[in-house]
Design a protein around this motif. Sequence first.
Motif, PDB file in Angstrom:
ATOM      1  N   GLY A   1      52.407  53.395  39.463  1.00 22.39           N
ATOM      2  CA  GLY A   1      52.440  51.944  39.638  1.00 22.39           C
ATOM      3  C   GLY A   1      51.216  51.461  40.377  1.00 22.39           C
ATOM      4  O   GLY A   1      50.613  50.455  40.012  1.00 22.39           O
ATOM      5  N   ASP A   2      50.822  52.175  41.427  1.00 19.81           N
ATOM      6  CA  ASP A   2      49.616  51.811  42.179  1.00 19.81           C
ATOM      7  C   ASP A   2      48.375  51.941  41.306  1.00 19.81           C
ATOM      8  O   ASP A   2      47.483  51.096  41.349  1.00 19.81           O
ATOM      9  N   GLN A   3      48.349  53.003  40.521  1.00 16.26           N
ATOM     10  CA  GLN A   3      47.207  53.216  39.643  1.00 16.26           C
ATOM     11  C   GLN A   3      47.140  52.103  38.594  1.00 16.26           C
ATOM     12  O   GLN A   3      46.066  51.552  38.330  1.00 16.26           O
ATOM     13  N   LEU A   4      48.283  51.767  38.011  1.00 17.28           N
ATOM     14  CA  LEU A   4      48.328  50.712  37.007  1.00 17.28           C
ATOM     15  C   LEU A   4      47.903  49.375  37.604  1.00 17.28           C
ATOM     16  O   LEU A   4      47.124  48.637  37.005  1.00 17.28           O
ATOM     17  N   LYS A   5      48.382  49.078  38.812  1.00 16.02           N
ATOM     18  CA  LYS A   5      48.005  47.834  39.482  1.00 16.02           C
ATOM     19  C   LYS A   5      46.499  47.794  39.709  1.00 16.02           C
ATOM     20  O   LYS A   5      45.859  46.767  39.491  1.00 16.02           O
ATOM     21  N   SER A   6      45.923  48.912  40.110  1.00 19.53           N
ATOM     22  CA  SER A   6      44.477  48.994  40.328  1.00 19.53           C
ATOM     23  C   SER A   6      43.709  48.732  39.032  1.00 19.53           C
ATOM     24  O   SER A   6      42.713  48.003  39.022  1.00 19.53           O
TER      25      SER A   6
ATOM     26  N   VAL B   1      44.783  47.047  36.377  1.00 18.01           N
ATOM     27  CA  VAL B   1      44.959  45.638  36.015  1.00 18.01           C
ATOM     28  C   VAL B   1      44.044  44.749  36.848  1.00 18.01           C
ATOM     29  O   VAL B   1      43.387  43.847  36.322  1.00 18.01           O
ATOM     30  N   GLU B   2      43.957  45.017  38.137  1.00 17.24           N
ATOM     31  CA  GLU B   2      43.096  44.217  39.014  1.00 17.24           C
ATOM     32  C   GLU B   2      41.628  44.362  38.650  1.00 17.24           C
ATOM     33  O   GLU B   2      40.872  43.391  38.679  1.00 17.24           O
ATOM     34  N   ARG B   3      41.213  45.577  38.276  1.00 18.63           N
ATOM     35  CA  ARG B   3      39.825  45.785  37.854  1.00 18.63           C
ATOM     36  C   ARG B   3      39.533  45.014  36.577  1.00 18.63           C
ATOM     37  O   ARG B   3      38.473  44.390  36.433  1.00 18.63           O
ATOM     38  N   ILE B   4      40.470  45.060  35.642  1.00 17.35           N
ATOM     39  CA  ILE B   4      40.296  44.320  34.388  1.00 17.35           C
ATOM     40  C   ILE B   4      40.198  42.832  34.675  1.00 17.35           C
ATOM     41  O   ILE B   4      39.342  42.134  34.122  1.00 17.35           O
ATOM     42  N   GLU B   5      41.048  42.338  35.561  1.00 21.79           N
ATOM     43  CA  GLU B   5      41.020  40.914  35.914  1.00 21.79           C
ATOM     44  C   GLU B   5      39.673  40.518  36.519  1.00 21.79           C
ATOM     45  O   GLU B   5      39.125  39.465  36.180  1.00 21.79           O
ATOM     46  N   ARG B   6      39.141  41.353  37.395  1.00 23.88           N
ATOM     47  CA  ARG B   6      37.833  41.067  37.994  1.00 23.88           C
ATOM     48  C   ARG B   6      36.735  41.047  36.930  1.00 23.88           C
ATOM     49  O   ARG B   6      35.869  40.174  36.921  1.00 23.88           O
ATOM     50  N   LEU B   7      36.781  42.018  36.027  1.00 22.43           N
ATOM     51  CA  LEU B   7      35.778  42.083  34.966  1.00 22.43           C
ATOM     52  C   LEU B   7      35.894  40.891  34.019  1.00 22.43           C
ATOM     53  O   LEU B   7      34.876  40.348  33.572  1.00 22.43           O
ATOM     54  N   GLU B   8      37.116  40.474  33.733  1.00 23.59           N
ATOM     55  CA  GLU B   8      37.308  39.288  32.882  1.00 23.59           C
ATOM     56  C   GLU B   8      36.714  38.054  33.556  1.00 23.59           C
ATOM     57  O   GLU B   8      36.104  37.219  32.882  1.00 23.59           O
ATOM     58  N   GLU B   9      36.872  37.944  34.862  1.00 23.33           N
ATOM     59  CA  GLU B   9      36.304  36.810  35.588  1.00 23.33           C
ATOM     60  C   GLU B   9      34.776  36.873  35.555  1.00 23.33           C
ATOM     61  O   GLU B   9      34.105  35.858  35.353  1.00 23.33           O
ATOM     62  N   GLU B  10      34.218  38.077  35.713  1.00 24.13           N
ATOM     63  CA  GLU B  10      32.760  38.233  35.626  1.00 24.13           C
ATOM     64  C   GLU B  10      32.267  37.877  34.233  1.00 24.13           C
ATOM     65  O   GLU B  10      31.222  37.236  34.077  1.00 24.13           O
ATOM     66  N   LYS B  11      33.039  38.282  33.221  1.00 26.11           N
ATOM     67  CA  LYS B  11      32.668  37.982  31.838  1.00 26.11           C
ATOM     68  C   LYS B  11      32.644  36.468  31.612  1.00 26.11           C
ATOM     69  O   LYS B  11      31.731  35.947  30.971  1.00 26.11           O
ATOM     70  N   LYS B  12      33.630  35.772  32.160  1.00 25.77           N
ATOM     71  CA  LYS B  12      33.686  34.316  32.033  1.00 25.77           C
ATOM     72  C   LYS B  12      32.482  33.674  32.731  1.00 25.77           C
ATOM     73  O   LYS B  12      31.859  32.756  32.193  1.00 25.77           O
ATOM     74  N   THR B  13      32.149  34.179  33.912  1.00 25.05           N
ATOM     75  CA  THR B  13      30.999  33.657  34.652  1.00 25.05           C
ATOM     76  C   THR B  13      29.710  33.857  33.854  1.00 25.05           C
ATOM     77  O   THR B  13      28.885  32.944  33.748  1.00 25.05           O
TER      78      THR B  13
END
Length: 80
Positions: free
Chosen positions: A7-12, A14-26
């Motif tokens: 669960g911790d690994q999965l959360k990590s 997901v959070e990395r993907i979210e950060r990368l998606e935000e960078e991609k949008k920027t």
Amino acid sequence: MDDPVQGDQLKSIVERIERLEEEKKTIADDIKEVYAEAKGNGYDVKVLRKVVALRKRDLEERKEEEAILDLYLQAVGETA
């Protein structure tokens, strides 16, 4: 259950993907700004996008495609 580690690994992940998606949008927003600047300076953005796309491709591949395109255009009577 031994799921907390997964669960911790999965959360990590997901959070990395979210950060990368935000960078991609920027980055996408930055690219839009550069195209807007180009348009403001009188450049044709549609053609500029095509130039950028062509530069990503292999030169020999582009030449072959252009030769086939010319052949097809001649075949349908669209010669320049």
